[in-house]
Design a protein around this motif. Structure first.
Motif, PDB file in Angstrom:
ATOM      1  N   TYR A 173       0.800  -1.590   0.086  1.00  0.00           N
ATOM      2  CA  TYR A 173       0.092  -0.310   0.076  1.00  0.00           C
ATOM      3  C   TYR A 173       0.916   0.874  -0.568  1.00  0.00           C
ATOM      4  O   TYR A 173       0.947   2.236  -0.717  1.00  0.00           O
ATOM      5  CB  TYR A 173      -0.754   0.120   1.081  1.00  0.00           C
ATOM      6  N   HIS A 183       0.255   4.862  -1.841  1.00  0.00           N
ATOM      7  CA  HIS A 183       0.472   5.927  -1.493  1.00  0.00           C
ATOM      8  C   HIS A 183       2.011   7.178  -0.173  1.00  0.00           C
ATOM      9  O   HIS A 183       1.502   6.782   1.839  1.00  0.00           O
ATOM     10  CB  HIS A 183      -0.675   5.118   0.001  1.00  0.00           C
ATOM     11  N   GLU A 191       3.114   9.389   0.904  1.00  0.00           N
ATOM     12  CA  GLU A 191       2.612  10.260   1.686  1.00  0.00           C
ATOM     13  C   GLU A 191       2.122  10.057   2.579  1.00  0.00           C
ATOM     14  O   GLU A 191       0.795  10.820   3.025  1.00  0.00           O
ATOM     15  CB  GLU A 191       2.593  11.612   0.813  1.00  0.00           C
ATOM     16  N   ASP A 192       0.848   9.048   3.488  1.00  0.00           N
ATOM     17  CA  ASP A 192      -0.478   8.339   4.210  1.00  0.00           C
ATOM     18  C   ASP A 192       0.720   8.026   5.061  1.00  0.00           C
ATOM     19  O   ASP A 192       1.175   7.256   5.593  1.00  0.00           O
ATOM     20  CB  ASP A 192      -0.506   7.536   3.464  1.00  0.00           C
ATOM     21  N   LYS A 193       0.504   9.431   5.633  1.00  0.00           N
ATOM     22  CA  LYS A 193       0.958   9.305   7.236  1.00  0.00           C
ATOM     23  C   LYS A 193       0.401   8.544   8.570  1.00  0.00           C
ATOM     24  O   LYS A 193       1.137   7.554   9.242  1.00  0.00           O
ATOM     25  CB  LYS A 193       0.907  10.431   8.394  1.00  0.00           C
ATOM     26  N   ASN A 194      -0.555   8.570   8.240  1.00  0.00           N
ATOM     27  CA  ASN A 194      -1.604   7.019   9.079  1.00  0.00           C
ATOM     28  C   ASN A 194      -0.674   5.899   8.795  1.00  0.00           C
ATOM     29  O   ASN A 194      -0.799   5.430   9.601  1.00  0.00           O
ATOM     30  CB  ASN A 194      -3.094   7.054   9.181  1.00  0.00           C
ATOM     31  N   ALA A 195      -0.849   5.240   8.042  1.00  0.00           N
ATOM     32  CA  ALA A 195      -0.441   3.983   7.114  1.00  0.00           C
ATOM     33  C   ALA A 195       0.797   4.080   7.593  1.00  0.00           C
ATOM     34  O   ALA A 195       1.110   2.913   8.023  1.00  0.00           O
ATOM     35  CB  ALA A 195      -1.129   4.324   5.060  1.00  0.00           C
TER      36      ALA A 195
END
Length: 88
Positions: free
Chosen positions: A26, A30, A32-36
């Motif tokens: 993932y 993505h 830049e997805d801090k939560n991920a």
């Protein structure tokens, strides 16, 4: 305190390892997805804990690089997960 079975420990290693790979894929798409990234880091920690819990009781899961051996050499002392007697 209940003893965790070999199968339960191995299942936790497999589940958290799979989740780490899934999150890695993932994040490849993505980045830049801090939560991920936070989820991935948490899963990596859970995977390391699960692997250590298994290896502390049953010995190494891989032949090099992660766990030093106790004396005597432990690599071939237990049945492999794919051996029939592993589940008995």
């Amino acid at each position: 305190m209940k003893q965790t079975s070999r199968g339960e420990l191995l299942r936790k290693v497999q589940e958290t390892g799979f989740a780490c790979v899934d999150m890695n894929l993932y994040l490849d798409n993505h980045p830049e997805d801090k939560n991920a990234i936070n989820v991935y880091n948490s899963l990596c920690s859970q995977f390391a804990q699960a692997r250590c819990a298994y290896e502390n009781v049953y010995g190494p899961l891989t032949n090099f690089g992660y766990v030093p051996s106790k004396y005597p050499w432990q690599w071939i002392c237990q049945p492999w997960p794919w051996d029939r007697e592993f589940n008995y």
